[in-house]
Design an enzyme around this catalytic site. Structure first.
Site, mmCIF file in Angstrom:
data_model
loop_
_atom_site.group_PDB
_atom_site.id
_atom_site.type_symbol
_atom_site.label_atom_id
_atom_site.label_comp_id
_atom_site.label_asym_id
_atom_site.label_seq_id
_atom_site.Cartn_x
_atom_site.Cartn_y
_atom_site.Cartn_z
ATOM 1 N N VAL A 88 0.833 -1.205 0.000
ATOM 2 C CA VAL A 88 0.000 0.000 0.000
ATOM 3 C C VAL A 88 0.866 1.253 0.000
ATOM 4 O O VAL A 88 0.578 2.225 -0.710
ATOM 5 C CB VAL A 88 -0.960 -0.002 1.205
ATOM 6 C CG1 VAL A 88 -1.788 1.284 1.234
ATOM 7 C CG2 VAL A 88 -1.878 -1.217 1.161
ATOM 8 N N ARG A 117 14.397 0.990 -0.940
ATOM 9 C CA ARG A 117 14.598 2.114 -1.860
ATOM 10 C C ARG A 117 14.265 1.720 -3.298
ATOM 11 O O ARG A 117 14.580 0.615 -3.740
ATOM 12 C CB ARG A 117 16.043 2.603 -1.795
ATOM 13 C CG ARG A 117 16.399 3.330 -0.506
ATOM 14 C CD ARG A 117 17.861 3.745 -0.534
ATOM 15 N NE ARG A 117 18.269 4.400 0.690
ATOM 16 C CZ ARG A 117 18.201 5.711 0.906
ATOM 17 N NH1 ARG A 117 17.732 6.506 -0.057
ATOM 18 N NH2 ARG A 117 18.596 6.233 2.051
ATOM 19 N N GLU A 195 -10.483 6.171 6.243
ATOM 20 C CA GLU A 195 -11.325 5.557 5.208
ATOM 21 C C GLU A 195 -10.795 4.197 4.777
ATOM 22 O O GLU A 195 -11.566 3.256 4.544
ATOM 23 C CB GLU A 195 -11.398 6.493 3.997
ATOM 24 C CG GLU A 195 -12.278 5.992 2.872
ATOM 25 C CD GLU A 195 -13.746 5.960 3.248
ATOM 26 O OE1 GLU A 195 -14.291 4.843 3.368
ATOM 27 O OE2 GLU A 195 -14.344 7.033 3.421
ATOM 28 N N VAL A 198 -11.500 0.216 6.426
ATOM 29 C CA VAL A 198 -12.634 -0.678 6.180
ATOM 30 C C VAL A 198 -12.889 -0.761 4.681
ATOM 31 O O VAL A 198 -13.043 0.261 4.012
ATOM 32 C CB VAL A 198 -13.915 -0.180 6.884
ATOM 33 C CG1 VAL A 198 -15.092 -1.096 6.559
ATOM 34 C CG2 VAL A 198 -13.714 -0.102 8.387
ATOM 35 N N GLY A 200 -11.117 -1.417 2.032
ATOM 36 C CA GLY A 200 -10.134 -0.978 1.044
ATOM 37 C C GLY A 200 -10.501 0.299 0.323
ATOM 38 O O GLY A 200 -10.603 1.368 0.916
ATOM 39 N N ILE A 202 -13.312 1.139 -1.147
ATOM 40 C CA ILE A 202 -14.727 1.522 -1.172
ATOM 41 C C ILE A 202 -14.930 2.693 -0.209
ATOM 42 O O ILE A 202 -14.606 2.577 0.973
ATOM 43 C CB ILE A 202 -15.630 0.345 -0.755
ATOM 44 C CG1 ILE A 202 -15.337 -0.883 -1.623
ATOM 45 C CG2 ILE A 202 -17.095 0.730 -0.852
ATOM 46 C CD1 ILE A 202 -16.057 -2.138 -1.166
ATOM 47 N N GLU A 256 -2.427 -14.568 3.716
ATOM 48 C CA GLU A 256 -1.145 -14.519 4.412
ATOM 49 C C GLU A 256 -0.623 -15.932 4.660
ATOM 50 O O GLU A 256 -1.364 -16.921 4.588
ATOM 51 C CB GLU A 256 -1.308 -13.793 5.753
ATOM 52 C CG GLU A 256 -1.816 -12.367 5.638
ATOM 53 C CD GLU A 256 -0.790 -11.429 5.022
ATOM 54 O OE1 GLU A 256 0.416 -11.775 5.025
ATOM 55 O OE2 GLU A 256 -1.189 -10.367 4.531
ATOM 56 N N LYS A 271 -13.246 -4.583 11.528
ATOM 57 C CA LYS A 271 -13.939 -3.702 10.583
ATOM 58 C C LYS A 271 -15.386 -3.476 11.006
ATOM 59 O O LYS A 271 -15.915 -2.364 10.891
ATOM 60 C CB LYS A 271 -13.887 -4.307 9.181
ATOM 61 C CG LYS A 271 -12.484 -4.403 8.603
ATOM 62 C CD LYS A 271 -12.484 -5.168 7.285
ATOM 63 C CE LYS A 271 -11.088 -5.288 6.708
ATOM 64 N NZ LYS A 271 -11.050 -6.117 5.476
ATOM 65 N N GLY A 370 -5.942 -4.822 -1.702
ATOM 66 C CA GLY A 370 -4.979 -4.557 -2.763
ATOM 67 C C GLY A 370 -4.344 -3.192 -2.605
ATOM 68 O O GLY A 370 -4.933 -2.274 -2.028
#
Length: 481
Positions: A88, A117, A195, A198, A200, A202, A256, A271, A370
């Site tokens: 992210v 880097r 935001e 919860v 991603g 949306i 994971e 969430k 994602g």
């Protein structure tokens, strides 16, 4: 011709106030012909019409926003530090360095930063593995993307205490420590954007707070975990085992190495606690929300769902208790109608459905995980802070009053799969779990739909059957409408 002793226009009349109706005998040249006087009047009418058109276009230009100078254009860009340069973090950096009005990336923090880097980040950005650098005076906003509660919570506290705004995607910190963080933000004149914590990409937090601010929400439910939805969607569409699909999800990066937080419901639990606070205006302690795992589901369960005209999803639900202060809440696998919004999301998609007293039902659907979708939510919060429009988000989380208690969900029909055939049905009936419909079964298993009962009643029956090797409940899923 038109004339006036002091000039072209009558006394006290501005040019924009004078039109063809002002052409009267007092302002006419007595030597001018009638035809000429008529021509002059036509010219004035044409000028007046043209002026009206120009005025309308100028007004439309400014109302459209094209002629409006925003706060971000007038102010120095906010200096942003990213804490955590993972999937992210990299996506957020790409958006910022490609040019976002009002924002400028200045620092990137990560442990062992040299291995993180990349050459596409401008030389003007400072890389550091010293967290103190993030809290220096030349940073305005801290973007926290390290995940987990420790040390993320302490770093967020430190930033807000110094009056620096924070944007985070950290659901666990927000669910467990949101109250303290929002109190700190308000006390120090800082903003707190969450935001991305919860669903991603949306915009459900802002959608509830701003788009549905005039309604009174009484229920929120959804498919909040992309890993579980991917696994359940794959098992429904092909005859493969849970273990096979899980291994595939891990290979694709959807799960994971240790998937317990996702599979056992703890990710969705956090969430849901946030959505209860923002949507229902009722804070709850996340660990008090009951969670059930999707582990143990087999092909026979998905066949039964199709026979019943349903799909299996990990469903999170919270609703206000009527005439009380509690919240009914739960997370776990459930059978939902095929025509419901919960059934219509596939793969790693998320959906949040809210019910309001006045507005009825509203759904938010999109990519729930994602790097890029989550980064969009993060940068949207940054833009809100830069433009001065983030106060509503910072005040989205209720800070008054104590946490509300979580109570069990009401009675619902359940799908059951149990070892022991007829004997299993007899024993369950003794415990108050009564069958309403039997389904086709193999290998001496019982597949049935029960009369309405609570999940807790079924779990009590399962506990009583723990020592009985011949009769065991293997799966129990509520039927959600």
């Amino acid at each position: 011709m038109l004339r006036h002793d002091a000039g072209l226009y009558p006394p006290g009349v501005e040019p924009r106030d004078w039109g063809p109706d002002d052409v009267d005998e007092r302002h006419q040249d007595p030597h001018a012909s009638a035809d000429l006087q008529g021509d002059v009047a036509k010219i004035f009418r044409a000028i007046t019409k043209f002026e009206a058109i120009i005025r309308k276009r100028v007004v439309a230009f400014f109302l459209s926003g094209a002629g409006v100078i925003t706060n971000s254009e007038l102010m120095t860009p906010l200096r942003v530090a990213i804490v955590g340069f993972g999937t992210v973090g990299r996506s957020v950096a790409r958006i910022l360095i490609h040019g976002v009005s009002g924002l400028r990336l200045t620092r990137v923090f990560n442990r062992n930063v040299n291995r993180k880097r990349v050459d596409w980040v401008p030389a003007s950005v400072s890389w550091t593995e010293t967290i103190d650098d993030v809290f220096s005076p030349d940073v305005d906003v801290v973007v926290e993307l390290v995940g987990g509660t420790d040390p993320a919570f302490e770093w967020m506290r430190r930033a807000l205490s110094k009056g620096k705004s924070v944007v985070t995607a950290n659901k666990q910190v927000m669910a467990r420590h949101g109250l303290e963080l929002f109190e700190l933000a308000r006390a120090n004149g800082a903003q707190l954007g969450f935001e991305a914590s919860v669903a991603g990409g949306i915009p459900v937090i802002r959608g509830i707070q701003e788009g549905l601010g005039g309604d009174e929400l009484i229920r929120v439910q959804g498919v909040l975990n992309g890993t579980c939805n991917y696994i359940l969607s794959e098992m429904a569409s092909s005859v493969v085992s849970f273990e096979t699909v899980l291994a595939d999800a891990q290979a694709r990066g959807y799960a994971e190495a240790d998937p317990a937080v996702d599979l056992d419901g703890f990710d969705a639990q956090a969430k849901l606690a946030i959505l209860s606070a923002v949507g229902l205006r009722r804070r709850v302690e996340p660990t008090t929300i009951p969670c059930r795992s999707i582990r143990g589901l087999v092909t026979a369960d998905f066949d039964a769902a199709r026979e019943l005209g349903r799909a299996i999803r990990q469903v999170s639900v919270a609703e206000r208790v009527k005439n009380g202060s509690g919240v009914r809440a739960a997370v776990g696998p459930a059978m939902v109608r095929l025509d419901s919004r919960l059934a219509q999301v596939a793969g790693s998609e998320n959906v949040v459905v809210v019910d309001g007293v006045r507005g009825g039902q509203t759904a938010f659907v999109g990519q729930g995980a994602g790097g890029d979708p989550t980064a969009v939510a993060v940068v949207s919060d940054l833009l809100a802070i830069a433009s001065g429009n983030s106060r509503m988000i910072t005040h989205a989380f209720p800070v008054v009053g104590s946490d509300h208690r979580v109570v069990e969900m009401g009675a619902q029909p359940h799908y059951l799969r149990a070892a022991g055939g007829d004997e299993a049905e007899r024993r369950l009936t003794e415990f108050g779990v009564v069958g309403a419909q039997r389904l086709d079964a193999v290998d001496n298993e019982l597949l049935m739909v029960t009369d309405p009962c609570t999940t807790e009643a079924i779990e009590k029956s399962m506990n009583k059957l723990t020592n009985d090797e011949a009769v065991r409940v293997l799966a129990a899923l509520p039927l959600v409408d």
